[in-house]
Motif scaffolding. Structure first.
Motif, mmCIF file in Angstrom:
data_model
loop_
_atom_site.group_PDB
_atom_site.id
_atom_site.type_symbol
_atom_site.label_atom_id
_atom_site.label_comp_id
_atom_site.label_asym_id
_atom_site.label_seq_id
_atom_site.Cartn_x
_atom_site.Cartn_y
_atom_site.Cartn_z
ATOM 1 N N SER A 1 0.735 -1.204 -0.131
ATOM 2 C CA SER A 1 -0.104 -0.021 -0.086
ATOM 3 C C SER A 1 0.788 1.410 -0.086
ATOM 4 O O SER A 1 0.406 2.458 -0.766
ATOM 5 N N THR A 2 2.040 1.286 0.563
ATOM 6 C CA THR A 2 2.939 2.289 0.590
ATOM 7 C C THR A 2 4.046 2.265 -0.321
ATOM 8 O O THR A 2 4.719 3.127 -0.603
ATOM 9 N N GLY A 3 4.389 1.114 -0.640
ATOM 10 C CA GLY A 3 5.580 0.875 -1.201
ATOM 11 C C GLY A 3 6.732 0.537 -0.363
ATOM 12 O O GLY A 3 7.986 0.158 -0.784
ATOM 13 N N PHE A 4 6.539 0.864 1.018
ATOM 14 C CA PHE A 4 7.900 0.627 1.850
ATOM 15 C C PHE A 4 8.441 -0.713 1.585
ATOM 16 O O PHE A 4 7.701 -1.716 1.592
ATOM 17 N N TYR A 5 9.771 -0.670 1.730
ATOM 18 C CA TYR A 5 10.209 -2.286 1.971
ATOM 19 C C TYR A 5 11.530 -2.010 2.829
ATOM 20 O O TYR A 5 12.095 -1.149 3.062
ATOM 21 N N LEU A 6 11.698 -3.374 3.618
ATOM 22 C CA LEU A 6 12.977 -3.598 4.240
ATOM 23 C C LEU A 6 13.820 -4.687 3.832
ATOM 24 O O LEU A 6 13.143 -5.630 3.583
ATOM 25 N N HIS A 7 15.025 -4.392 3.433
ATOM 26 C CA HIS A 7 16.090 -5.381 2.795
ATOM 27 C C HIS A 7 17.068 -5.335 3.846
ATOM 28 O O HIS A 7 17.814 -4.636 4.019
ATOM 29 N N GLN A 8 17.282 -6.607 4.241
ATOM 30 C CA GLN A 8 18.412 -6.884 5.263
ATOM 31 C C GLN A 8 19.724 -7.254 4.652
ATOM 32 O O GLN A 8 19.681 -8.211 3.713
ATOM 33 N N GLU A 9 21.023 -6.472 4.940
ATOM 34 C CA GLU A 9 22.080 -6.897 4.319
ATOM 35 C C GLU A 9 22.466 -8.324 4.663
ATOM 36 O O GLU A 9 22.090 -8.663 5.660
ATOM 37 N N ALA A 10 23.539 -8.606 4.064
ATOM 38 C CA ALA A 10 23.986 -10.141 4.366
ATOM 39 C C ALA A 10 24.344 -10.247 5.852
ATOM 40 O O ALA A 10 24.041 -11.236 6.591
ATOM 41 N N SER A 11 25.163 -9.138 6.470
ATOM 42 C CA SER A 11 25.508 -9.360 7.699
ATOM 43 C C SER A 11 24.535 -9.254 8.777
ATOM 44 O O SER A 11 24.495 -9.519 10.259
ATOM 45 N N ALA A 12 23.296 -8.638 8.520
ATOM 46 C CA ALA A 12 22.130 -8.545 9.272
ATOM 47 C C ALA A 12 22.422 -7.473 10.438
ATOM 48 O O ALA A 12 21.454 -7.450 11.261
ATOM 49 N N ARG A 13 23.241 -6.729 10.189
ATOM 50 C CA ARG A 13 23.735 -5.627 11.178
ATOM 51 C C ARG A 13 22.837 -3.995 10.641
ATOM 52 O O ARG A 13 22.317 -3.372 11.591
ATOM 53 N N THR A 14 22.734 -4.000 9.390
ATOM 54 C CA THR A 14 22.229 -2.987 8.671
ATOM 55 C C THR A 14 21.046 -3.323 7.863
ATOM 56 O O THR A 14 20.897 -4.798 7.235
ATOM 57 N N VAL A 15 20.250 -2.436 7.525
ATOM 58 C CA VAL A 15 19.056 -2.668 6.660
ATOM 59 C C VAL A 15 18.932 -1.675 5.739
ATOM 60 O O VAL A 15 19.243 -0.470 5.963
ATOM 61 N N LEU A 16 18.406 -1.943 4.471
ATOM 62 C CA LEU A 16 18.142 -1.007 3.388
ATOM 63 C C LEU A 16 16.767 -0.724 3.492
ATOM 64 O O LEU A 16 15.985 -1.701 3.172
#
Length: 401
Positions: free
Chosen positions: A254-269
């Motif tokens: 509905s908003t287009g929001f996404y969460l993409h976790q980096e391989a390390s799982a320490r940061t997200v895009l």
């Protein structure tokens, strides 16, 4: 740098050394090793364009059957990539979770699930109670349901790009960085060469893989290419405290929001809420939209209220009016091939596009897909249409002529 006669007169020139251009070069040289191939890249280093700014998403749960076909054609390439190129790309099939917060997107997810499964792609439909049981960090009452495809994956875009670059160089391709194609040269209705700031290079076959700059290049020979560049803003943040490692890509339709976790799982895009920006090439960060973005984030995953905002960057996405690529020989212009308008799917569909374009150049046809569906003249006859498009992280009415 002085160029040899072979470099000044290669069999094929590919304009753009991003993921699409390099994939085309690789597949051409795999099929015809004696070809002389030259790639021209306006950026001064590898990964300076759109590919280097990508999030590395590889998806199969797409509402368009044509786009699903491109994903399926690319699958083996990614699965075998590390063994083929002897290079790590951190490929991980962690899935993608599409979330529906309204009846329209929920109904469409149900229909899409039937179509995706019919294509032999595993995809699970999750009702609200199942969703919250499996993903308790989501907003408890916002979503009616969702879908999860375990094949949806992540790979490092720059690692893939670097391995392809090394492979085409070993196969004899010449790659010029910082050498922008400024004008195409014709002889009647046939392509003849390309002008650059460092001189002219001649070839009877030229491929436009210039990404966001594709339309500008095509315009130098009078071709109106319906490809526009749009800025996409990506927020790099710490991982929400209750989101576990190796979590799926999460998308709120509905908003287009996404969460993409980096391989390390320490940061997200994080991103996806800037779908209505005006077209343009400026890679500037617009802080004025951050408040709306983080509101959408907390509406999806409440614990994002406590994350640390580390930095923001932008990349340019090339889009066509129907969000489907343009692939094929330019109408009325012999020897000029188009591989443009991937609409945010360039990384995941590059293997298929490379193989298809190589087939068209070497054989005059391809058995991989009905190429008429992607031919540039489809826009003169009416856009590809779908009632709702979920393939770009948002629900939109298709455009009709």
């Amino acid at each position: 740098m002085d160029m040899s006669s072979k470099q000044l007169n290669p069999d094929i020139i590919i304009i753009g050394a991003g993921i699409i251009g390099l994939s085309i070069a690789y597949h051409l040289l795999e099929a015809a090793p004696k070809l002389s191939v030259t790639l021209l890249e306006k950026e001064k280093m590898l990964g300076g364009g759109s590919t280097g700014k990508g999030t590395g998403s590889i998806r199969y749960q797409l509402s368009s059957p044509q786009l699903r076909r491109l994903s399926l054609l690319s699958r083996d390439f990614f699965l075998k990539f590390e063994s083929t190129f002897d290079a790590p790309i951190w490929y991980l099939e962690k899935g993608c979770l599409m979330l529906a917060a309204d009846e329209g997107s929920w109904n469409h997810l149900q229909l899409t699930t039937e179509q995706v499964v019919a294509d032999g792609i595993p995809m699970e439909l999750l009702k609200q109670e199942e969703l919250l049981k499996n993903f308790p960090y989501l907003h408890s009452s916002r979503f009616l349901g969702g879908t999860l495809c375990p094949w949806d994956a992540y790979a490092d875009p720059y690692a893939v790009l670097a391995a392809l670059y090394a492979a085409v160089r070993r196969k004899g391709a010449t790659v010029h960085f910082g050498r922008e194609a400024t004008k195409l040269i014709l002889n009647g209705d046939t392509i003849k060469g390309v002008e650059t700031g460092q001189g002219t290079i001649w070839s009877p076959l030229i491929v436009n893989a210039a990404g966001p700059y594709a339309a500008q290049l095509a315009a130098t020979v009078g071709i109106t290419l319906p490809v526009q560049p749009f800025r996409r803003q990506v927020y790099v943040c710490t991982n929400p405290k209750d989101v576990p490692p190796a979590t799926p890509l999460i998308v709120d339709l509905s908003t287009g929001f996404y969460l993409h976790q980096e391989a390390s799982a320490r940061t997200v895009l994080l991103g996806g809420t800037d779908k209505d920006t005006w077209p343009g090439f400026e890679e500037v960060v617009d802080k004025s939209v951050a408040e709306d973005f983080f509101l959408a984030a907390t509406e999806t995953i409440p614990s994002t209220i406590d994350i640390k905002w580390l930095r923001t960057y932008t990349g340019i996405c090339e889009q066509t009016p129907d969000f489907h690529p343009i692939i094929g020989e330019a109408p009325g212009l012999k020897g000029f091939f188009l591989a443009n308008g991937l609409s945010g799917h360039g990384f995941m569909h590059a293997p298929a596009v490379g193989r298809i374009v190589a087939d068209l150049i070497l054989n005059g046809k391809t058995e991989q897909i009905d190429i008429n569906l992607f031919h540039p003249d489809r826009f003169a006859k009416g856009y590809l249409t779908e009632p709702i498009l979920l393939d770009n992280y948002s629900v939109k009415d298709a455009v009709r002529t």
